[in-house]
Design a protein around this motif. Structure first.
Motif, PDB file in Angstrom:
ATOM      1  N   GLN A  22       0.910  -1.051   0.039  1.00  0.00           N
ATOM      2  CA  GLN A  22       0.160  -0.170  -0.010  1.00  0.00           C
ATOM      3  C   GLN A  22       0.967   1.249  -0.076  1.00  0.00           C
ATOM      4  O   GLN A  22       1.810   1.535   0.845  1.00  0.00           O
ATOM      5  N   LEU A  23       0.460   2.040  -1.109  1.00  0.00           N
ATOM      6  CA  LEU A  23       1.225   3.397  -0.959  1.00  0.00           C
ATOM      7  C   LEU A  23       0.626   4.301   0.009  1.00  0.00           C
ATOM      8  O   LEU A  23      -0.622   4.432   0.029  1.00  0.00           O
ATOM      9  N   ARG A  53      -4.633   5.454   1.985  1.00  0.00           N
ATOM     10  CA  ARG A  53      -3.613   5.087   1.238  1.00  0.00           C
ATOM     11  C   ARG A  53      -4.159   4.288   0.040  1.00  0.00           C
ATOM     12  O   ARG A  53      -5.480   3.969   0.196  1.00  0.00           O
ATOM     13  N   ILE A  54      -3.369   4.010  -0.794  1.00  0.00           N
ATOM     14  CA  ILE A  54      -3.738   3.405  -2.144  1.00  0.00           C
ATOM     15  C   ILE A  54      -3.452   1.830  -2.103  1.00  0.00           C
ATOM     16  O   ILE A  54      -2.059   1.815  -1.810  1.00  0.00           O
ATOM     17  N   ASP A  55      -4.265   0.976  -1.987  1.00  0.00           N
ATOM     18  CA  ASP A  55      -4.074  -0.395  -2.092  1.00  0.00           C
ATOM     19  C   ASP A  55      -3.718  -1.022  -3.468  1.00  0.00           C
ATOM     20  O   ASP A  55      -4.562  -0.992  -4.309  1.00  0.00           O
ATOM     21  N   PHE A  56      -2.316  -1.357  -3.674  1.00  0.00           N
ATOM     22  CA  PHE A  56      -2.127  -1.880  -5.009  1.00  0.00           C
ATOM     23  C   PHE A  56      -3.036  -2.965  -5.420  1.00  0.00           C
ATOM     24  O   PHE A  56      -3.158  -3.235  -6.654  1.00  0.00           O
ATOM     25  N   GLY A 114      -6.201  -1.219  -6.341  1.00  0.00           N
ATOM     26  CA  GLY A 114      -6.063   0.046  -7.171  1.00  0.00           C
ATOM     27  C   GLY A 114      -7.163   1.116  -6.856  1.00  0.00           C
ATOM     28  O   GLY A 114      -7.233   2.027  -7.698  1.00  0.00           O
ATOM     29  N   GLN A 115      -7.528   1.174  -5.582  1.00  0.00           N
ATOM     30  CA  GLN A 115      -8.438   2.285  -5.097  1.00  0.00           C
ATOM     31  C   GLN A 115      -7.805   2.810  -3.631  1.00  0.00           C
ATOM     32  O   GLN A 115      -7.327   1.996  -3.275  1.00  0.00           O
ATOM     33  N   LYS A 116      -8.466   3.970  -3.641  1.00  0.00           N
ATOM     34  CA  LYS A 116      -8.127   4.756  -2.248  1.00  0.00           C
ATOM     35  C   LYS A 116      -8.843   4.011  -1.039  1.00  0.00           C
ATOM     36  O   LYS A 116      -9.814   3.241  -1.252  1.00  0.00           O
ATOM     37  N   LYS A 117      -8.042   3.969   0.197  1.00  0.00           N
ATOM     38  CA  LYS A 117      -8.510   3.008   1.162  1.00  0.00           C
ATOM     39  C   LYS A 117      -8.606   4.116   2.338  1.00  0.00           C
ATOM     40  O   LYS A 117      -7.507   5.013   2.514  1.00  0.00           O
ATOM     41  N   ASP A 118      -9.478   4.219   2.933  1.00  0.00           N
ATOM     42  CA  ASP A 118      -9.726   5.106   4.321  1.00  0.00           C
ATOM     43  C   ASP A 118      -9.457   4.190   5.622  1.00  0.00           C
ATOM     44  O   ASP A 118      -9.846   3.059   5.543  1.00  0.00           O
TER      45      ASP A 118
END
Length: 168
Positions: free
Chosen positions: A9-10, A158-161, A164-168
């Motif tokens: 995760q980015l 963060r972005i979960d690779f 491929g979408q935003k995570k809160d």
């Protein structure tokens, strides 16, 4: 059997700066704000370590902004550290991408040590085990430093690779 990516995760883009307050004003002039500004200090965090050395003073000013589905982090070094040396030598600029590495954090560090024959460029630990981060010099392989971050505080976007979408 498919393995999980190690850098799953980015979390953030890390930017080292000489003057965080000035940079915040410049970003805000571009419509990017508000920023959360704090000073990471051994005075407030009794178990803060900077590259293995207990830090009893102000370590760095950190400014955080969540925008565009990612966290921007401005870091102004205060005390002597590899970060301060970097800023003095290279000036302001993007330094690293930070990734959540909850699972396998120690494995990533062990693999880095084995491949590079070196310790992480810098490592910070503390705040009652709420954080443990390591900067890995991956410039030859990836063109940038990679920050591996363990024990991420809840609710950080963060972005979960994998998704491929935003995570809160």
């Amino acid at each position: 059997m498919e393995s999980k990516p190690k850098l799953k995760q980015l979390l953030q883009i890390g930017i080292f700066v000489k003057n965080a307050d000035e940079c915040v004003k410049n970003y805000e002039a571009l419509g990017m704000g508000p920023w959360h500004v704090s000073v990471m200090s051994g005075k407030d965090i009794p178990d803060l370590y900077n590259c293995g050395v207990k830090c009893d003073e102000d370590f760095m000013k950190v400014c955080i902004l969540n925008a565009f589905g990612i966290e921007f982090e401005l870091i102004e070094p205060i005390c002597d550290s590899p970060i301060k040396d970097w800023v003095n030598e290279h000036g302001n600029g993007i330094h690293h991408l930070a990734f959540v590495t909850e699972d396998g954090y120690e494995d990533i560090l062990a693999e880095y040590r084995e491949k590079k024959g070196a310790e992480p460029w810098a490592r910070g630990q503390g705040h009652h085990n709420m954080m443990d981060f390591s900067y890995l010099d991956m410039r030859d392989e990836l063109g940038i430093f990679v920050e591996c971050y363990r024990n991420v505080m809840p609710n950080r976007p963060r972005i979960d690779f994998n998704e491929g979408q935003k995570k809160d």
